[in-house]
Motif scaffolding. Structure first.
Motif, short mmCIF file in Angstrom:
data_model
loop_
_atom_site.label_atom_id
_atom_site.label_comp_id
_atom_site.label_asym_id
_atom_site.label_seq_id
_atom_site.Cartn_x
_atom_site.Cartn_y
_atom_site.Cartn_z
N MET A 124 -22.20 -60.10 4.47
CA MET A 124 -21.17 -60.10 3.43
C MET A 124 -21.87 -59.96 2.08
SD MET A 124 -18.45 -63.11 4.54
CE MET A 124 -19.44 -64.38 3.77
N PRO A 125 -21.31 -59.13 1.20
CA PRO A 125 -20.20 -58.19 1.39
C PRO A 125 -20.62 -57.03 2.30
CG PRO A 125 -20.61 -58.63 -0.95
CD PRO A 125 -21.78 -59.16 -0.20
N HIS A 141 -11.51 -61.74 0.73
CA HIS A 141 -11.17 -63.16 0.90
C HIS A 141 -10.36 -63.58 -0.33
CE1 HIS A 141 -14.02 -63.49 4.26
NE2 HIS A 141 -14.82 -62.74 3.53
N LEU A 165 -18.92 -63.92 -7.05
CA LEU A 165 -17.94 -64.20 -6.01
C LEU A 165 -16.64 -63.44 -6.19
CD1 LEU A 165 -18.52 -68.05 -5.65
CD2 LEU A 165 -19.45 -66.21 -4.24
N THR A 187 -24.62 -63.95 3.53
CA THR A 187 -24.91 -63.01 2.43
C THR A 187 -26.34 -62.51 2.44
OG1 THR A 187 -25.37 -64.88 0.96
CG2 THR A 187 -23.13 -63.96 0.92
N CYS A 233 -16.51 -60.77 -3.40
CA CYS A 233 -15.95 -61.43 -2.22
C CYS A 233 -14.42 -61.45 -2.18
CB CYS A 233 -16.46 -62.87 -2.11
SG CYS A 233 -18.26 -63.02 -2.03
#
Length: 564
Positions: free
Chosen positions: A544-545, A503, A495, A536, A499
């Motif tokens: 995402m990503p 974010h 994460l 994802t 991410c």
């Protein structure tokens, strides 16, 4: 006469005769005339006036106590309401507030099932007590719906009017008084005054492309549009890619920038008809979801820039649309900067007469999704502003900003946007804001919808502005979560590195990141799968990503944690 005065006169006469002074003394000058002074009338005596007493300040209406409870995704104040609606804790101009009109947990919306993701709100052209909501629905085709909100004695009630719309987004009142709705590949309209509005639905424009031939839809298929001052239909054709690198060789990008990274114009041919053949009006525009038309004839576009990983670049753009102009995508960003992936291109970003730089720059990664000219005294602080909703999750997104405009509908080139609605970061009071469409209601209030949070909001005057406080509720469920060893490993290896660049709330320590993910709705389920799993997936529409899929090992760790 005394003896001293007599001696003095005798002595003076003797001296004068001795010196031969036999002339007569000069005559005395006449006395000057004194002008007459007019009589001054007597002023009667005035008694001392008593000191002036300042007027008593008007008493402030006693406010009921704050009463904060959960409503939908927010903690709202039911005691000190916002013009009759549950009040959100947001930063707005003095004397204004934002109230919660509708959310996914309302009975009518919840009973209809399916994800509630409103993208546009439309003011009814005739009725003060009706507003229309265009609902995108779940992230799949034929899941969209149309809702009518009607004001009753106990608030606003929702009624589903139509369903199975194909990923609808834009909504506007047309020149004929009907409401127009943009779906993927078409624009339809219906009569809002009909007993059965869905029964009047008819197609106006059809066969809009969603990508170049032989390439799947990946990025910007949503249809947004405005009516120009002369009634032409101006339509967004979002690009099928982020930076066109997926469309190489270069000649494919030239074609995309001219046709599907562009804005189309359908000329008005009659009171209720438009040409079926578009004009490629403006080019080199990655995604023109936010469009605005001014009565002066000006057409504005707020550009969603490319997805650089840096938080500070590129800026979003505000462009003045002109026929035949090219606005630089995918080659240029900001005013004259070249995309490093396109250094080999012959398209220049400096001193290029074929390139039109932006009128002004907007906050980076703000993701503008709608624009609105506000006029009126109901919200005086907004009068004369161009409002722009920013949907982005990075630091300068999730807010509504305003720019002053002149009689031509254009803001000064050096204008700096100001916040109209802000303070929308995720907290124990609610999730991060995700505003999309806006509308000015007939009473002057400002309506807006959030797709991620599934809410309809209304900005109005604040009766309790003098008493508004920092009311707090008990912590919501997200605030009770604690990161365990498995999530800590997932956070460190997947994460945070994959991410957090887009974010920022993921970049905190593990427990903070977990709670933020819950507040942001990443752990909510859609069709039996969490939003995090759906977004994802390697075959996701907007994966995402965005740079590359998760590796097999990263995916396995994520699914192991999600299974718990």
């Amino acid at each position: 006469m005394g003896p001293r005065r007599a001696i003095g006169l005798t002595l003076s006469l003797t001296i004068a005769l001795a010196c031969g002074e036999d002339r007569e003394p000069p005559p005395r000058p006449p006395a000057p005339e004194v002008p007459e002074v007019p009589e001054v009338p007597e002023v009667p005596a005035v008694e001392d006036e008593p000191p002036t007493t300042p007027p008593e300040p008007e008493p402030i209406e006693p406010a009921p106590p704050s009463r904060v409870e959960a409503r939908g995704p927010y903690q709202v104040d039911l005691g000190r309401d916002c013009d009759g609606l549950p009040a959100l804790s947001l930063d707005t101009p003095e004397g204004t507030c934002v109230g919660l009109v509708a959310h996914a947990e309302l009975p009518a919306i919840a009973e209809a099932r399916g994800r509630f993701r409103p993208r546009s709100v439309v003011t009814d052209p005739q009725r003060d007590d009706v507003m229309w909501i265009v609902d995108h629905g779940a992230r799949r085709s034929r899941a969209g719906r149309l809702w009518r909100l009607t004001r009753g004695d106990d608030g606003w009630d929702a009624t589903r009017i139509a369903q199975r719309l194909d990923r609808p987004h834009g909504g506007r009142v047309g020149p004929d008084g009907w409401i127009y709705v943009g779906e993927v590949q078409r624009i339809r309209r219906f009569d809002p005054a009909a007993d059965d509005p869905a029964g009047t639905m008819e197609t106006v424009v059809d066969d809009l492309p969603i990508a170049l031939p032989d390439r799947p839809v990946r990025f910007h298929p949503l249809t947004s549009f405005v009516f120009s001052a002369d009634g032409d239909l101006i339509v967004n054709m979002g690009s099928g890619t982020d930076r066109c690198l997926e469309a190489l060789p270069a000649d494919r990008c030239v074609d995309e920038a001219r046709h599907t990274g562009a804005v189309w114009r359908f000329a008005r041919t009659g009171p209720r008809s438009w040409s079926s053949e578009p004009e490629y009006f403006a080019h080199g525009l990655r995604n023109s979801v936010a469009l605005a038309a001014h009565a002066s004839g000006a057409l504005l576009q707020a550009e969603n820039g490319v997805d650089f990983r840096e938080d500070s670049r590129p800026h979003e753009e505000l462009n003045i649309l002109r026929r035949g102009a090219h606005y630089g995508w995918p080659y240029c960003w900001d005013r004259d900067q070249r995309d490093p992936e396109w250094t080999h291109s012959s398209f220049g970003c400096e001193d290029n007469p074929a390139y039109t730089p932006p009128h002004l720059l907007l906050p980076p990664h703000g993701a503008p999704l709608d624009m609105l000219y506000y006029r009126g005294a109901h919200l005086g602080a907004l009068d004369g502003l161009l409002l722009i909703s920013l949907h982005g999750y990075r630091s300068r997104g999730h807010r509504v900003i305003g720019l002053p405009v002149g009689a031509d509908g254009l803001p000064p080139a050096d204008a700096t946007p100001t916040d109209v609605i802000a303070g929308w970061d995720a907290s124990d009071l609610g999730p991060r804001g995700s505003p999309v469409g806006m509308a000015q209601a007939r009473d002057g209030s400002l309506w807006l919808v959030e797709d991620t949070n599934g809410t309809v909001l209304r900005m109005s005057r604040d009766r309790w502005a003098a008493h508004r406080g920092e009311a707090r509720a008990e912590p919501v469920a997200a605030e009770t979560l604690e990161a365990d060893a498995l999530f800590t490993s997932l956070h460190a290896s997947v994460l945070r590195p994959r991410c957090a660049p887009c974010h920022d709330f993921i970049g905190t320590e593990p427990t903070g990141a977990l709670r933020a993910m819950a507040r942001e709705g990443w752990l909510r389920t859609e069709d039996g799968r969490t939003v995090l799993a759906v977004r994802t997936a390697a075959d996701a529409t907007r994966r995402m990503p965005p740079d590359r899929p998760l590796s097999a090992a990263q995916r396995a760790l994520l699914e192991r944690w999600l299974s718990r």
